[in-house]
Design an enzyme around this catalytic site. Sequence first.
Site, short mmCIF file in Angstrom:
data_model
loop_
_atom_site.label_atom_id
_atom_site.label_comp_id
_atom_site.label_asym_id
_atom_site.label_seq_id
_atom_site.Cartn_x
_atom_site.Cartn_y
_atom_site.Cartn_z
N TYR A 6 -5.67 -6.48 -2.74
CA TYR A 6 -5.79 -5.21 -3.46
C TYR A 6 -6.19 -5.39 -4.91
CZ TYR A 6 -2.74 -3.84 0.45
OH TYR A 6 -2.18 -3.64 1.69
N TYR A 133 0.70 5.76 4.84
CA TYR A 133 0.20 4.38 4.87
C TYR A 133 0.74 3.72 6.13
CZ TYR A 133 -0.65 -0.49 4.03
OH TYR A 133 -1.10 -1.77 4.17
N ASP A 223 6.90 4.88 12.22
CA ASP A 223 6.52 3.62 11.61
C ASP A 223 7.63 3.26 10.63
OD1 ASP A 223 5.57 1.56 10.07
OD2 ASP A 223 3.65 2.51 9.58
N LYS A 250 7.99 -6.13 8.50
CA LYS A 250 8.56 -6.54 7.21
C LYS A 250 9.93 -7.22 7.33
CE LYS A 250 5.74 -3.94 4.04
NZ LYS A 250 4.94 -2.80 4.49
C1 LIG Z 1 3.61 -2.71 5.12
C2 LIG Z 1 3.45 -1.60 6.07
C3 LIG Z 1 2.62 -1.69 7.20
C4 LIG Z 1 1.72 -2.88 7.44
O1 LIG Z 1 2.42 -4.04 7.70
P1 LIG Z 1 1.64 -5.46 7.55
O2 LIG Z 1 2.64 -6.46 8.04
O3 LIG Z 1 1.34 -5.60 6.09
O4 LIG Z 1 0.42 -5.39 8.37
C5 LIG Z 1 2.59 -0.63 8.08
N1 LIG Z 1 3.32 0.46 7.87
C6 LIG Z 1 4.14 0.60 6.81
C7 LIG Z 1 4.96 1.83 6.67
C8 LIG Z 1 4.22 -0.42 5.86
O5 LIG Z 1 5.00 -0.27 4.79
#
Ligand SMILES: *Cc1c(COP(=O)(O)O)cnc(C)c1O
Length: 400
Positions: A6, A133, A223, A250
Site C-alpha cells: 500500500y 473491506y 467476514d 488474522k
Molecule cells: C485483513 C482482512 C481481510 C484480508 O485478509 P488477508 O489475510 O490480508 O488476505 C479480509 N477481511 C477483513 C475484514 C480483513 O480485515
Amino acid sequence: MIWYPYQQLKTMADPYLITDAQGVYLHTPDRKLIDSVSSWWSVIHGYKHPELNRAIIGQVEKFSHVMLGGLTHQPALRLAEKLRQFLPGDLDHPFFSDSGSVAVEVALKMALQYYMNRGESQRTLILALEHAYHGDTFKTMEAGDDEDYHFVLQAYGPSPHVVHIPTTIPALEEAFRRYHHQFNCLLVEPLLQGAGGMRMYDVAFLHRARELCDQYDVLLIFDEVATGFGRTGHRFVADLVLPDILVLGKALTGGYIGHAATVANQKVFDGFYDDSPHHALMHGPTFMGNALACCAALKSIELFETQDYMAKIRRIEAITRREMAGFSHPLVKEVRILGGCVCLEVHDARSLAGYQQFAYERGVFSRPFLNCLYAMVPYIITEEELVTVLTTMKDWFART
Ligand SMILES: *Cc1c(COP(=O)(O)O)cnc(C)c1O
C-alpha cells in the site's frame, strides 16, 4: 527492491528494521516499541509466546506440511473439531485456506454455487456495505468499497454483481425489496468495519439482516477476519447473530502463520453434499490446512479459552474508556471505542502526518491510515503499556 504494501515505494519512509520481538514489543536496532497494531490485528498473544512456539516446534519435528488433497492429518482434524465446539450454532464445516482474502473468495464462491447447485441461476448478486473491506484479490475488491481500488472501477466500470448500501436498516430493507430474488448473499464485516475506517455500527442492523436473509432465503456471511477472537468485546459477533458462513483469519493462528477458515453451517454444507461431482466445491489452496498453522491455531484457541481472554479484552476496553474520557480536540472529529479497538477519527488526514515518527520516539509503533489514528493492541498488554499507547495518541494533539 521488495514491494512494500500500500505504498509509493519511491517516496515512502524507510520501514523500521525489526531484529527481535517479544510480548508486546518489537525490537529495532536502537529501540523497543510497543506494537499498538498487533501486526495488522493478528498477534493477540504477543510475540515469541513460549507455548505457541512449543506447539509449532513440536509439529516441525513430525512434518511441517502435507497437502489435503488425498491426505489428512491430526492437526487439521483436531482444529476442525475444536472450531466445531468453539464456534456458535451449527458452524461446523471449515474450509481452510492461507489468507483472509482467499477465505472470503471461498465464502463468495460457496454462496454462488449453493444456489447454482439448486438450479437457481439468477442469484448472481452480492449485497455488501459501503466502506467495506474484504481483502485485496479481485472478487474481494469488487465486494469491497475501498477508494484505493478505484483504478479497478476505472478499468472495468462499476460491478453489475454487487449492490453496496450504508449500515442503516431502511437501506437494507430497500435493497432486499428490490433485489431479493437475485441475491445469493449478504456479506458484512459485523459491528466493526476495519480497513474502511474503523466504522462501528449497531447490532440491530445485523438482527434485521438475519431476519431478511431468512425471509428471502439469502445466505448471511460474516467476514470476521478482523473482528473474530474478541476484538469487538464479543468472542465473535456470530455469538450475537448467527451467520450461515463465518470467515476467520488474522488472529486465528495468534498471528504466527498466515491461515484462514471459511466455516459453513449445515444448510450450506448440505447444498454441496450429494452424489453429483458437479456439486463439489472446486477450490484447494496448496497450503490449506498447513500443519504448523493448525497447531498454532489450536494452541491460540486453547490460550484464549483457558486464560480468560474475554476478561483481558474487557479490561482493555475499560482502561481505554477511562483514559479517553473527556478527551477532545478541534482536529478530532470523533473518538470511537469498541472492545479492543480505539479510533480517533480526525477531520483531515493531514493532521496525522508525522505521527508514526512521533510515536516511535515515545516507544510505540503505530500506523495511521485514512483519517484514523487507532490502536488494536495485543490482549496480553499491561495497564502501564496500554496507558503509554493511549497517552501517546492524546499527546500528539496536545502538542499542536
Ligand atoms: C485483513 C482482512 C481481510 C484480508 O485478509 P488477508 O489475510 O490480508 O488476505 C479480509 N477481511 C477483513 C475484514 C480483513 O480485515
